[in-house]
Design a protein around this motif. Structure first.
Motif, short mmCIF file in Angstrom:
data_model
loop_
_atom_site.label_atom_id
_atom_site.label_comp_id
_atom_site.label_asym_id
_atom_site.label_seq_id
_atom_site.Cartn_x
_atom_site.Cartn_y
_atom_site.Cartn_z
N ARG A 84 0.82 -1.22 0.00
CA ARG A 84 0.00 0.00 0.00
C ARG A 84 0.85 1.26 0.00
O ARG A 84 0.40 2.33 -0.45
CB ARG A 84 -0.92 0.00 1.22
CG ARG A 84 -0.17 -0.02 2.55
CD ARG A 84 -1.08 -0.04 3.74
NE ARG A 84 -0.36 -0.28 4.97
CZ ARG A 84 -0.88 -0.14 6.18
NH1 ARG A 84 -2.13 0.24 6.32
NH2 ARG A 84 -0.15 -0.39 7.25
N HIS A 114 -0.33 2.27 -6.04
CA HIS A 114 -1.74 2.64 -6.03
C HIS A 114 -2.17 2.86 -7.47
O HIS A 114 -1.35 3.16 -8.34
CB HIS A 114 -2.02 3.88 -5.18
CG HIS A 114 -1.36 5.14 -5.66
ND1 HIS A 114 -1.95 5.99 -6.54
CD2 HIS A 114 -0.14 5.68 -5.38
CE1 HIS A 114 -1.13 7.02 -6.78
NE2 HIS A 114 -0.03 6.85 -6.09
N ARG A 151 -6.81 7.88 -4.89
CA ARG A 151 -6.75 7.61 -3.46
C ARG A 151 -5.34 7.14 -3.09
O ARG A 151 -4.73 6.34 -3.78
CB ARG A 151 -7.78 6.53 -3.11
CG ARG A 151 -7.87 6.21 -1.64
CD ARG A 151 -9.05 5.29 -1.37
NE ARG A 151 -9.13 4.94 0.04
CZ ARG A 151 -10.17 4.32 0.58
NH1 ARG A 151 -11.21 4.00 -0.17
NH2 ARG A 151 -10.17 4.01 1.86
N ASP A 183 -4.90 2.25 -1.91
CA ASP A 183 -5.95 1.46 -2.56
C ASP A 183 -5.42 0.13 -3.10
O ASP A 183 -6.12 -0.56 -3.83
CB ASP A 183 -6.61 2.25 -3.69
CG ASP A 183 -5.67 2.49 -4.87
OD1 ASP A 183 -4.46 2.20 -4.75
OD2 ASP A 183 -6.15 2.96 -5.92
N ILE A 209 -12.60 -1.64 0.12
CA ILE A 209 -11.51 -1.89 1.07
C ILE A 209 -12.11 -2.26 2.42
O ILE A 209 -12.86 -1.49 3.02
CB ILE A 209 -10.59 -0.66 1.20
CG1 ILE A 209 -9.97 -0.33 -0.17
CG2 ILE A 209 -9.51 -0.91 2.24
CD1 ILE A 209 -9.16 0.95 -0.18
#
Length: 278
Positions: A147, A151, A155, A158, A207
């Motif tokens: 993470r 990505h 965001r 994600d 998520i």
């Protein structure tokens, strides 16, 4: 509860432990779908999980609930019809990509919970399994390390870990997520092929909280513990990889004893399992 696993004969121990842990946490019927294949990987050859293993597991599950079943699918032909050529020699075995062929199997349930075979259920996962997936192709937990580096949207965080995923199969077929991911694995070399492709190509992913795929260590609220490779900083920077079937290391290095009921069951089955893996 519909559960999806993938792997070869070498994943038999993990499959049995993971499935037995689910049986310990829920009395609901378990419908377990196992995708396997015979794959020639250059210097690495992989043999399909034998039918005898899935038969053994089904018998164990049915001792608690006669409505539980284990279904084995040999995906060799489908795999070679759309071979992930660019990623056959990665650090990860080709079986990590086998879940991407699930949309080719007629009659699979609309809702599937995919689990890696190094995942143990620590609590009842029913609430997670029944999460609303409306409009989402996949539901998963952020990758503990990835993470920070990867990505695919605006965001910041994600990037999902693919070891525990709720799959919305009708929407996946509609958006062709798995078909596109197979094409990406065929044409683009990636470090973590299936995980990278799913994160890159998923239009809609939800998520879930950390407790549904605890990759670093077990917490009081952990529902699934995923025995991934982790970094340790004392007394020096190093990695630690301990798998559930390495029972003495689970005790001595991870200091985990709360899974002993499942591991004792596995130990009882180990001789029969070893004979059936051949």
């Amino acid at each position: 509860m519909n559960i999806l696993y993938c792997g070869d004969s070498k994943m038999a121990d993990g499959l049995v432990i993971s499935a037995l842990s689910l049986r310990r946490q829920t009395h609901a019927p378990l419908n377990i779908y196992v995708l396997t294949a015979n794959i020639k990987g250059g210097e690495r050859d992989f043999n399909a999980l034998p039918v005898a293993v899935t038969n053994l597991l089904e018998g164990e599950l049915q001792k608690l609930n006669p409505d539980s079943h284990v279904y084995r699918y040999d995906m060799t032909a489908q795999f070679y019809d759309d071979e992930p050529i660019a990623n056959m020699a990665t650090l990860f075995t080709p079986y990590c990509m086998l879940r991407l062929y699930a949309d080719l199997i007629p009659g699979l349930p609309d809702r599937l919970l995919y689990l890696d075979t190094d995942v143990i259920a620590s609590q009842d996962p029913t609430n997670f399994y029944n999460e609303d997936m409306t409009g989402h192709e996949i539901v998963g937990v952020l990758d503990y390390y990835g993470r920070w580096f990867f990505h695919s949207r605006l965001r910041v965080f994600d990037y999902l870990n693919s070891g525990v995923l709720l799959l919305n199969m009708p929407l996946i077929k509609e958006t062709r997520l798995f078909a596109k991911a197979r094409a990406m694995c065929r044409d683009v070399k990636m470090f973590m092929p299936d995980q990278s492709a799913l994160n890159k190509l998923a239009r809609t992913k939800a998520i879930a909280p950390r407790r549904f795929n605890d990759q670093r260590r077990r917490h009081e609220d952990t529902v699934f513990q995923h025995f991934t490779t982790s970094f340790r900083f004392w007394p020096w920077l190093h990695t630690v990889t301990v798998k559930p079937w390495e029972v003495s290391r689970v005790h001595d290095e991870l200091h985990l004893t709360m899974y002993d009921d499942v591991l004792n069951e596995y130990d009882r089955l180990r001789p029969a399992l070893a004979a059936r893996k051949q």
